[in-house]
Motif scaffolding. Structure first.
Motif, PDB file in Angstrom:
ATOM      1  N   LEU A  55       0.827  -1.204   0.000  1.00  9.53           N
ATOM      2  CA  LEU A  55       0.000   0.000   0.000  1.00  9.53           C
ATOM      3  C   LEU A  55       0.866   1.260   0.000  1.00  9.53           C
ATOM      4  O   LEU A  55       0.539   2.256  -0.650  1.00  9.53           O
ATOM      5  N   SER A  56       1.998   1.203   0.699  1.00 11.74           N
ATOM      6  CA  SER A  56       2.926   2.327   0.731  1.00 11.74           C
ATOM      7  C   SER A  56       3.498   2.604  -0.656  1.00 11.74           C
ATOM      8  O   SER A  56       3.643   3.766  -1.063  1.00 11.74           O
ATOM      9  N   TYR A  57       3.818   1.534  -1.395  1.00 11.37           N
ATOM     10  CA  TYR A  57       4.306   1.704  -2.761  1.00 11.37           C
ATOM     11  C   TYR A  57       3.225   2.316  -3.659  1.00 11.37           C
ATOM     12  O   TYR A  57       3.505   3.196  -4.492  1.00 11.37           O
ATOM     13  N   GLU A  58       2.005   1.852  -3.495  1.00 13.46           N
ATOM     14  CA  GLU A  58       0.918   2.379  -4.308  1.00 13.46           C
ATOM     15  C   GLU A  58       0.665   3.858  -3.995  1.00 13.46           C
ATOM     16  O   GLU A  58       0.414   4.662  -4.899  1.00 13.46           O
ATOM     17  N   LYS A  59       0.761   4.216  -2.723  1.00 14.89           N
ATOM     18  CA  LYS A  59       0.588   5.616  -2.340  1.00 14.89           C
ATOM     19  C   LYS A  59       1.730   6.456  -2.901  1.00 14.89           C
ATOM     20  O   LYS A  59       1.524   7.598  -3.313  1.00 14.89           O
ATOM     21  N   LEU A  60       2.930   5.886  -2.924  1.00 19.05           N
ATOM     22  CA  LEU A  60       4.077   6.578  -3.495  1.00 19.05           C
ATOM     23  C   LEU A  60       3.825   6.911  -4.967  1.00 19.05           C
ATOM     24  O   LEU A  60       4.063   8.040  -5.418  1.00 19.05           O
ATOM     25  N   ILE A  61       3.320   5.917  -5.708  1.00 26.10           N
ATOM     26  CA  ILE A  61       3.091   6.088  -7.148  1.00 26.10           C
ATOM     27  C   ILE A  61       1.899   7.001  -7.427  1.00 26.10           C
ATOM     28  O   ILE A  61       1.932   7.832  -8.329  1.00 26.10           O
ATOM     29  N   ARG A  62       0.848   6.864  -6.630  1.00 24.30           N
ATOM     30  CA  ARG A  62      -0.397   7.576  -6.908  1.00 24.30           C
ATOM     31  C   ARG A  62      -0.452   8.979  -6.310  1.00 24.30           C
ATOM     32  O   ARG A  62      -1.144   9.853  -6.852  1.00 24.30           O
ATOM     33  N   ASP A  63       0.238   9.194  -5.182  1.00 25.32           N
ATOM     34  CA  ASP A  63       0.130  10.472  -4.489  1.00 25.32           C
ATOM     35  C   ASP A  63       1.461  11.217  -4.375  1.00 25.32           C
ATOM     36  O   ASP A  63       1.571  12.374  -4.779  1.00 25.32           O
ATOM     37  N   ARG A  64       2.470  10.552  -3.829  1.00 19.29           N
ATOM     38  CA  ARG A  64       3.725  11.254  -3.527  1.00 19.29           C
ATOM     39  C   ARG A  64       4.464  11.673  -4.796  1.00 19.29           C
ATOM     40  O   ARG A  64       4.883  12.822  -4.936  1.00 19.29           O
ATOM     41  N   MET A  65       4.681  10.716  -5.704  1.00 18.81           N
ATOM     42  CA  MET A  65       5.413  11.023  -6.939  1.00 18.81           C
ATOM     43  C   MET A  65       4.717  12.098  -7.780  1.00 18.81           C
ATOM     44  O   MET A  65       5.375  13.038  -8.262  1.00 18.81           O
ATOM     45  N   PRO A  66       3.400  12.005  -7.993  1.00 21.30           N
ATOM     46  CA  PRO A  66       2.731  13.053  -8.765  1.00 21.30           C
ATOM     47  C   PRO A  66       2.869  14.436  -8.128  1.00 21.30           C
ATOM     48  O   PRO A  66       3.049  15.433  -8.830  1.00 21.30           O
ATOM     49  N   ALA A  67       2.781  14.504  -6.791  1.00 19.93           N
ATOM     50  CA  ALA A  67       2.942  15.790  -6.108  1.00 19.93           C
ATOM     51  C   ALA A  67       4.357  16.325  -6.299  1.00 19.93           C
ATOM     52  O   ALA A  67       4.551  17.524  -6.547  1.00 19.93           O
ATOM     53  N   CYS A  68       5.345  15.437  -6.202  1.00 25.66           N
ATOM     54  CA  CYS A  68       6.733  15.848  -6.424  1.00 25.66           C
ATOM     55  C   CYS A  68       6.934  16.306  -7.861  1.00 25.66           C
ATOM     56  O   CYS A  68       7.676  17.265  -8.129  1.00 25.66           O
TER      57      CYS A  68
END
Length: 294
Positions: free
Chosen positions: A148-161
């Protein structure tokens, strides 16, 4: 160090060089491999337009050195795993209520960005208490939380960055802290770390931009000397092994204001858990968050 990205107008810094094998820097053979790969999975009916953009497909292609057959196997294995592991259902419904208790015996968190705009991921291996960990949770739930952490990274964190950097960000800067680690402690945690590392390697490839291993004991540096020749040059070039004098190396890639004070930086997040629970970054800034979430 600047990693892959698509430079755009209005970037706060000079436009970075797009590394080979990325969108915007493909040679003729790589472009053909991408087109052939996309056509293949479209014909097989496993292409998902909203998830399988060119950036993701190129991560799999790079992981298998643009060999179409090897990439196809890796990709289909991943899609089969996602279906069997019910990843989409995890995203929609998994609740990890024991997160605070887990953090106390296995500290790991995201904390702002490095100078290249990548999310910084910190894991304090030397503080893992595997026996206590599996009293407050179990391996199955830990693995689900890891995914779930990886999915959040791809879906939320990376796009924001990416929005903040005005270019595509798809990799992390990782800090692994081995302070206090013992051979026995590492042996106890090795099985779980190996299994979660396999998930990253097989199903979320090419997401490591840089890894700093800090407070590495002599035992680790000796083992690294034996393992290093077995790894490919690209992976080795991303990993830096450091002892207790690591602060200058971290600050070469990370602004002091974005680095927790525990590691020689200036950040002291407010709140009971400090930087470990604050997890500041573009993903919490309304300017860069997923528009659908605010």
């Amino acid at each position: 160090m600047i990693e892959a990205g698509e430079a755009g107008p209005g970037s706060a810094t000079a436009a970075p060089t797009i590394l080979p094998g990325r969108v915007g820097n493909l040679d003729a053979n790589q472009q053909k491999a991408l087109e052939d790969f996309k056509t293949l999975i479209q014909n097989e009916g496993i292409f998902v337009e909203e998830r399988h953009d060119d950036h993701l497909l190129l991560r799999f292609l790079r992981a298998r050195k643009f060999n179409l057959q090897a990439t196809h196997k890796m990709f289909t294995d991943c899609e089969n795993w996602r279906r069997e592991f019910k990843v989409d259902e995890l995203i929609d419904g998994f609740k990890f209520d024991e997160e605070e208790a887990v953090r106390k015996c296995y500290p790991r968190y995201y904390h702002n960005i490095d100078k290249a705009g990548r999310p910084i991921y910190i894991e304090r291996i030397g503080m893992i208490d595997i026996k206590t960990l599996f009293k407050v949770t179990d391996e199955e739930r830990m693995t689900k939380q890891h995914v779930l952490s990886y999915e959040k990274l791809i879906r939320d964190r990376m796009p924001a960055c990416s929005r903040k950097a005005n270019r595509h960000i798809e990799q992390c800067c990782t800090i692994l802290d081995l302070k206090g680690v013992s051979l026995r402690q590492f042996a106890n945690a090795f099985g779980f770390i190996k299994r979660t590392s396999a998930i990253a390697q097989n199903y979320y490839p090419e997401m490591m931009g840089k890894m700093y291993v800090i407070n590495a004991p002599m035992m680790f540096t000796s083992v690294w000397g034996m393992v290093k020749p077995l790894l490919d040059e690209v992976t080795v070039s991303k990993i830096v092994i450091l002892g207790s004098n690591y602060q200058a190396a971290l600050k070469a890639d990370i602004e002091a204001e974005n680095l927790p004070a525990d590691f020689g930086g200036d950040c002291k997040c407010s709140g009971a858990g400090g930087c470990e629970t604050g997890e500041p970054g573009p993903w919490k800034d309304p300017l860069y968050m997923n528009p659908a979430k605010h």
